[in-house]
Design an enzyme around this catalytic site. Structure first.
Site, short mmCIF file in Angstrom:
data_model
loop_
_atom_site.label_atom_id
_atom_site.label_comp_id
_atom_site.label_asym_id
_atom_site.label_seq_id
_atom_site.Cartn_x
_atom_site.Cartn_y
_atom_site.Cartn_z
N HIS A 14 0.82 -1.22 0.00
CA HIS A 14 0.00 0.00 0.00
C HIS A 14 0.85 1.27 0.00
O HIS A 14 0.53 2.24 0.67
CB HIS A 14 -1.01 -0.03 1.16
CG HIS A 14 -0.41 -0.17 2.54
ND1 HIS A 14 -1.07 -0.80 3.57
CD2 HIS A 14 0.76 0.25 3.05
CE1 HIS A 14 -0.32 -0.77 4.65
NE2 HIS A 14 0.79 -0.12 4.38
N HIS A 61 -0.72 4.61 9.83
CA HIS A 61 0.67 5.09 9.88
C HIS A 61 0.73 6.38 10.69
O HIS A 61 1.01 7.44 10.16
CB HIS A 61 1.20 5.31 8.47
CG HIS A 61 1.16 4.09 7.59
ND1 HIS A 61 0.00 3.65 6.99
CD2 HIS A 61 2.12 3.20 7.24
CE1 HIS A 61 0.27 2.56 6.29
NE2 HIS A 61 1.53 2.26 6.43
N HIS A 195 10.58 -3.73 2.87
CA HIS A 195 10.99 -2.33 2.81
C HIS A 195 11.46 -1.86 4.17
O HIS A 195 11.06 -2.38 5.20
CB HIS A 195 9.90 -1.41 2.24
CG HIS A 195 8.63 -1.27 3.03
ND1 HIS A 195 7.83 -2.35 3.41
CD2 HIS A 195 7.98 -0.17 3.50
CE1 HIS A 195 6.76 -1.90 4.07
NE2 HIS A 195 6.83 -0.58 4.15
N GLU A 242 5.08 -5.30 8.27
CA GLU A 242 3.68 -5.13 7.85
C GLU A 242 3.09 -6.41 7.25
O GLU A 242 1.87 -6.59 7.22
CB GLU A 242 3.56 -4.00 6.82
CG GLU A 242 3.78 -2.61 7.40
CD GLU A 242 3.52 -1.50 6.37
OE1 GLU A 242 3.40 -0.34 6.79
OE2 GLU A 242 3.42 -1.79 5.16
FE LIG Z 1 2.48 0.68 5.38
#
Ligand SMILES: [Fe+3]
Ligand SMILES: [Fe+3]
Lengths: 286, 147, 286, 147
Positions: A14, A61, A195, A242
């Site tokens: 996302h 977030h 990431h 995540e």
């Molecule tokens: Fe995220």
């Protein structure tokens, strides 16, 4: 069919930059073209398999939840959810309509299955929720169906384990399939893939890890659920954690409860989008 | 505290746990305030005065003024909160992340297009990957000192 | 002793009118006298058994948590907590000092034991927390030790089951006793006993139920944990459901983990305080 | 919804579940606002105007203006929220609870001193206890109609 049913699960990164690329009309640029190409199939699939409700697992977030209150699991029971201003101004996307009736039903059932949810009746939603909608639905005037936002804490440690997430998925399945209206429900797991957004290690990408994760998510989710947090951090970057959210969606599929193995309708992987590896999967219940 | 912190030996990485959260509480809450356009305007008009409205340490304020995200993280900041500062500056997540490596924007972008940073040598402290302490800062700045 | 240890558990109703009686200097009135008499022993006991930290289980009464966000379980990790203005103005009692270090440790450990806590770093505390402190400590200038507030949702259904609460108590015990400082920790369970604050059935009191509850809490907490919600509502009034919080404190006692049976240091029961039956118990770990 | 609601057959009792919560959202959030002294003042100065700031139904507003807590609960209110209205009026929890029975303040207080309302006949709808529908309102008001 008289009860609600989970017909499919969708998994996708996302990345906020994907939203920005779309919103700023850059999706045709050479950098972005391969990313959006990976979702061409998915947009057609969505049109042909329009659900009545999407149960969308994502993480906030530091948008709706500050450090004042950090829920491990939060279910959105409101009528609607406004796209948040994360600092760049709100994304120009439709307001997200909720499904308070089904959400309240799921909350009740899942709490009674010993998951200690936080019930949320007012919440803005950030890129974690709106970017997957954009990727799967394009840029419509209104989203195709109501969405139940389900936010998982992956910001402040300790975050829930992969095992806990997988078990939660099973509980959500039971909850949804005990709702006595014939709704076609999809469950989406979002975030990831590898990431890292912080420190001298920013930019870490691990294609081997990501593809092995996709393989195992399809074929051996039970085993994948045992992967400890530290493996995600070490192999897939600090924000790769995540990916535990994908296990919630996977745990809600029929095969986990003894049903048939799902069909892989679509699989896609690409590096990079901004700092991130993009992964995407559609699994259909037969 | 006897609880496991198995994540302390990952190079170039600060896990935002309860301890970091306590350290960074006011810094991160300041960042949250930048989600309102009016606050962004006030911050941009006089950064120091705006920061002084928050119970932050001087080090936290200096780190914000210097836009040094590594320093901010050391002082308890978390990237999802700190991103609101970057957003206020009109920066992308890629620019923010890259800024923590010492690379130029182009170098970092090129690294990502080339497949990103490898996990090799970057899993555990003491290996020889690009994220290890002895190889900072990276990119042109880093290479200069070793060439 | 090098690790933290739970030395005792305290159980008490937290009726707001008791706070008001104290704050307004009415504790000597004939109506209130028998209530406070029941806590005379307890105040001496507190002075002689001063803990280093109190882990205080209570429920928020629509004070810190509105309908916007309703956490099932919330742990207070802040440095301090201000007595709330519940509409009558704040109670004139000391600010509650927290124990952020132990609280964070417990949060981490309990989440890793699959309880999905909400971490709270800013929160005002209402009568549910301050009235027990007043009953046990009187009217000091400062509370005798730091307090970790632990709020349980018993306002909006579904509320956690007695079983879930009891299991949570076990997890809290493990968490506290793995903290490597030699702290003397008490765990308090508050709320109850029988009462109903709403509708034509307001004022319900059930002495038989309450006393049987006290008996079973002492001798057979495991069995008591199986009592379904509806029994509390039917027998002890709609707000009698608060009693599930006592099971959290009870689950943290040594005997539940195979240790020695606790000593009953004090037991008290009185009707009424305002709308409520007052129950109180002190159990010591040997 | 097929989920069990085993609490629907308890007389004189409304369990605040998700359905009630949705119904009463704005009413209850209005109540929360009364936790600030300034809002209590504004409400007391012009109740109707203050209520009109909230997206409440007319029935909810009327129920608040009438201080009819049973009506408020029927409209989705929860007692812990509604208590803020009573607090604003300087009322105790005992006065508020008593007001829902039809008893006078003295009658209710005396019932509590006498050991409270018995659970006998008040466990299940259709029994003959004091909380049952056919025996409302209670106290002097109720007795008048049956004598
Ligand atoms: Fe995220
Ligand atoms: Fe209470």
């Amino acid at each position: 069919m008289t009860m609600a049913k989970i017909t499919a699960s969708v998994y996708t990164s996302h990345v906020p930059a994907i939203g920005a690329a779309l919103d700023l009309g850059k999706s045709g640029e050479p950098y972005w073209q391969p990313v959006f190409k990976g979702y061409e199939f998915s947009k057609h699939w969505m049109a042909e398999n329009k659900p009545d409700v999407i149960f969308l697992v994502y993480n906030d977030h530091a948008t709706a939840f500050s450090l004042d209150m950090i829920p491990t699991f939060a279910i959105g029971c409101a009528d609607s959810f406004t796209p948040a201003d994360e600092g760049w101004g709100p994304r120009p996307v439709p307001v997200v309509q909720g499904h308070p009736e089904l959400a309240a039903h799921i909350a009740q059932s899942v709490i009674q299955q010993d998951f200690d949810l936080t019930i949320v009746n007012k919440m803005d939603v950030d890129h974690g929720l709106t970017v997957p909608l954009s990727l799967m639905c394009g840029q419509p005037q209104a989203w195709p169906c109501p969405v139940i936002p389900f936010a998982v804490n992956v910001v402040q440690y300790p975050v829930p384990s992969g095992r806990r997430c997988f078990e939660l998925g099973k509980a959500i399945r039971k909850a949804i399939e005990s709702f006595d209206k014939p709704l076609n429900v999809q469950i989406w797991g979002t975030g990831g893939m590898s990431h890292q957004l912080q420190g001298p290690r920013a930019g870490l990408i691990n294609k081997e890890f990501d593809n092995a994760f996709l393989d195992q998510l399809i074929d051996d989710p039970e085993g994948l659920a045992s992967k400890p947090h530290i493996d995600y951090v070490r192999e897939a970057g600090s924000e790769g954690i995540e990916l535990v959210m994908w296990l919630i969606a996977r745990g809600a599929m029929a095969d986990v409860a003894g049903g048939p193995v799902p069909t892989v309708a679509h699989r896609f992987y690409h590096v990079p989008a901004s700092n991130t590896a993009v992964g995407h999967l559609i699994l259909e219940n037969k | 505290m006897p609880l496991d912190k198995p994540y302390l030996d990952v190079p170039g990485t600060t896990i935002f746990d309860a301890e970091q959260s306590r350290l960074g509480y006011h810094l991160n809450q300041f960042c949250m305030s930048l989600m309102k356009a009016a606050n962004r305007e006030r911050f941009k008009a006089d950064e120091r005065a705006y920061l002084d409205e928050w119970a932050m340490t001087e080090e936290q304020k200096q780190a914000v003024l210097a836009r040094d995200l590594n320093r901010c993280i050391k002082a308890g900041g978390n990237i999802y909160f700190l991103a609101k500062i970057g957003a206020t500056d009109g920066k992308s997540f890629q620019q923010m992340a890259g800024s923590m490596t010492g690379m130029t924007e182009e170098e970092y972008r090129d690294m990502m297009i080339g497949g990103g940073r490898s996990a090799e040598g970057n899993r555990v402290l003491g290996e020889d990957g690009t994220a290890q302490a002895h190889r900072q800062p990276q990119g042109r700045a880093g290479q200069k000192t070793t060439s």
